[in-house]
Design a protein around this motif. Structure first.
Motif, PDB file in Angstrom:
ATOM      1  N   TYR A   1     -40.938  72.240   9.185  1.00 30.19           N
ATOM      2  CA  TYR A   1     -40.490  71.282   8.145  1.00 30.19           C
ATOM      3  C   TYR A   1     -41.698  70.821   7.319  1.00 30.19           C
ATOM      4  O   TYR A   1     -41.618  70.683   6.099  1.00 30.19           O
TER       5      TYR A   1
ATOM      6  N   ARG B   1     -28.320  82.517  23.280  1.00 36.76           N
ATOM      7  CA  ARG B   1     -28.312  82.634  21.820  1.00 36.76           C
ATOM      8  C   ARG B   1     -28.239  84.116  21.456  1.00 36.76           C
ATOM      9  O   ARG B   1     -29.051  84.925  21.923  1.00 36.76           O
TER      10      ARG B   1
ATOM     11  N   ARG C   1     -30.775  82.541   5.657  1.00 38.84           N
ATOM     12  CA  ARG C   1     -32.050  82.893   6.286  1.00 38.84           C
ATOM     13  C   ARG C   1     -33.041  83.453   5.235  1.00 38.84           C
ATOM     14  O   ARG C   1     -32.654  84.191   4.346  1.00 38.84           O
TER      15      ARG C   1
ATOM     16  N   ASP D   1     -32.665  69.275  17.920  1.00 35.43           N
ATOM     17  CA  ASP D   1     -33.182  70.535  17.365  1.00 35.43           C
ATOM     18  C   ASP D   1     -34.708  70.613  17.516  1.00 35.43           C
ATOM     19  O   ASP D   1     -35.361  71.409  16.842  1.00 35.43           O
TER      20      ASP D   1
ATOM     21  N   ARG E   1     -38.385  71.447  18.254  1.00 31.88           N
ATOM     22  CA  ARG E   1     -39.134  72.677  18.564  1.00 31.88           C
ATOM     23  C   ARG E   1     -40.414  72.372  19.322  1.00 31.88           C
ATOM     24  O   ARG E   1     -40.978  73.226  19.985  1.00 31.88           O
TER      25      ARG E   1
HETATM   26  O1  HDL Z   1     -30.951  78.325  14.010  1.00 33.45           O
HETATM   27  C1  HDL Z   1     -31.270  77.225  14.510  1.00 33.45           C
HETATM   28  O2  HDL Z   1     -31.048  76.890  15.693  1.00 33.45           O
HETATM   29  C2  HDL Z   1     -32.020  76.271  13.607  1.00 33.45           C
HETATM   30  O3  HDL Z   1     -32.093  74.998  14.215  1.00 33.45           O
HETATM   31  C3  HDL Z   1     -33.396  76.850  13.331  1.00 33.45           C
HETATM   32  O4  HDL Z   1     -34.028  77.073  14.579  1.00 33.45           O
HETATM   33  C4  HDL Z   1     -34.259  76.009  12.425  1.00 33.45           C
HETATM   34  O5  HDL Z   1     -35.467  76.705  12.195  1.00 33.45           O
HETATM   35  C5  HDL Z   1     -34.591  74.656  12.993  1.00 33.45           C
HETATM   36  O6  HDL Z   1     -35.465  74.530  13.826  1.00 33.45           O
HETATM   37  N1  HDL Z   1     -33.918  73.643  12.478  1.00 33.45           N
HETATM   38  O7  HDL Z   1     -34.147  72.361  12.887  1.00 33.45           O
END
Ligand code: HDL
Ligand code: ZN
Length: 424
Positions: A57, A177, A270, A362, A364
């Motif tokens: 971000y 996933r 994407r 979400d 990371r």
């Molecule tokens: O596809 C996803 O799960 C999104 O959340 C992507 O990972 C994205 O890059 C992200 O981190 N969004 O917060």
């Protein structure tokens, strides 16, 4: 209402607001979608101030104010990238964006004084940390009881780590996933064949058997809470291409048999700007009718859905009112900002009551749990308190136990009940 009554009502309102803030601030949360990894995944677990500052971000934001050739930025070491972000987004201009404010919230809640603006001092704090101990620190500070990871068998870094096994950690639950399967079938089919599945790519009955075996093998390995995919705005259902066929013939029967929901995250464009890498994805309004058709046609499956475009939110809530097997969750990605969280949460309380999960982080980077939950809790508490005050105006005072019950549901309890109904 008389003057005295108004004063009493105002006092009662203030008491309700205090109660809700207390309960929401400290409610232990199950974070149902993250990109964080358990420490046993080694370098996949990202944490510390350089990782915070190079979150994609912030990469997108720094290129807006200090563009440079993309390759030159990516060639810098992580600390150099972090220095660049810190200089241009924090020192040379005020860090007012949500992602910038998040870094400051983390530093502040860890007891570091962001106002010192001393990045090297902050680095010393993180350098003194050990990953396992720091996981405890962050989970405690964020009041997170458990997170759901994003586990991708197509990820060349993560896949071998499953070969090594390792004790499951209840703080880190799994999600299977499968984006490449649905969004890139031709190349995914080749990888399945490389891994020994009898798949030729023609989507004949042999291929469908092979994909179902692949899914079942990874479900047995990972024991996921759900299977998940992110899809572009062009997602349609039913659809007789690979995506629609694989959902219908493989994902849904396997999910039903395994007793787990299928999570769809819809609306991501994407790589709008590939030079930005992870930061290069965009958003587009998607077709909620596809969600409606999917849930209507498969009443025995359970679906978790979040959509990326603000434009889709009201229609998604109305669709969820019609479909008990649809659970709406989170303010995803570009919607994870106070203004959008407030608008979406109000709409959801008004249309869905408490039968939804208002937020996921979400995250990371491990430390982001602190800011993403602190910022979201503040907005959710305000909206929920407003709703309880509305009830009081109608003569319905909620009790402390009822508030605690409602908040526990919003912070993971309702999701867990929904998942339990997926069991065959
Ligand atoms: O596809 C996803 O799960 C999104 O959340 C992507 O990972 C994205 O890059 C992200 O981190 N969004 O917060
Ligand atoms: Zn995500």
């Amino acid at each position: 209402m008389g003057k005295l009554d108004m004063k009493t009502a105002d006092r009662d309102d203030a008491m309700v607001r205090d109660l809700v803030c207390r309960e929401v601030d400290h409610a232990p949360v199950l974070d149902i979608h993250t990109h964080i990894y358990a420490p046993r995944f080694g370098s996949l677990l990202l944490w510390g101030v350089d990782e915070l500052l190079t979150y994609h971000y912030l990469v997108a934001e720094v290129f807006r104010v200090a563009p440079m050739p993309y390759d030159r930025f990516w060639a810098m070491p992580k600390s150099g990238q972090a220095d660049y972000v810190w200089k241009h987004l924090f020192i040379e201009r005020s860090p007012v964006s949500e992602a910038c404010r998040g870094v400051l919230t983390v530093l502040h809640e860890l007891g570091l004084n962001p106002a010192r603006r001393d990045l090297d001092l902050f680095r010393k704090y993180f350098a003194s940390m050990d990953a396992e101990a720091y996981v405890e620190t962050v989970f405690r500070a964020a009041h997170v009881r458990s997170v759901v990871m994003t586990n991708d068998p197509f990820d060349d870094l993560e896949r071998p780590m499953w070969d090594r096994g390792g004790a499951a950690d209840p703080r880190f639950q799994t999600a299977l996933r499968i984006d490449p399967l649905l969004t890139g079938w031709p190349s995914a089919s080749k990888r399945l064949a490389d891994w020994g599945y009898p798949v030729r790519g023609d989507l004949g009955s042999g291929d469908l058997d092979g994909v179902r075996r692949f899914l079942n093998d990874w479900i047995a390995r990972m024991k996921p809470r759900y299977m998940a995919v992110s899809l572009s705005p062009s997602f349609r259902f039913p659809e007789d291409g690979p995506c629609g066929r694989l959902i219908e013939e493989c994902i849904l029967p396997v999910a039903r048999q395994a007793g787990i929901p299928f999570a769809l995250m819809i609306g991501v464009r994407r790589q709008v700007n590939p030079g930005l890498r992870l930061a290069g994805d965009g958003v587009g309004a998607a077709d909620v009718q596809a969600v409606s058709e999917l849930c209507m046609r498969h009443p025995d499956n359970r679906f978790l859905v979040t959509m990326l475009s603000r434009q889709n939110q009201h229609e998604l809530c109305v669709t969820a009112r019609k479909l008990p097997n649809l659970h709406v969750f989170g303010c995803w990605w570009f919607l994870n900002n106070p203004s959008m969280i407030e608008e979406m949460t109000r709409q959801r309380f008004e249309l869905l009551g408490l039968s939804h999960t208002p937020q996921h982080s979400d995250a990371r980077v491990l430390d982001q749990l602190i800011y993403k939950w602190s910022h979201s809790r503040a907005v959710i508490a305000e909206v929920l308190a407003d709703k309880y005050v509305d009830l009081a105006r109608a003569g319905w005072q909620v009790t402390e136990a009822e508030v605690r019950r409602d908040v526990a549901g919003l912070f993971g309890g309702t999701f867990e009940q929904f998942c339990a109904t997926a069991k065959p």
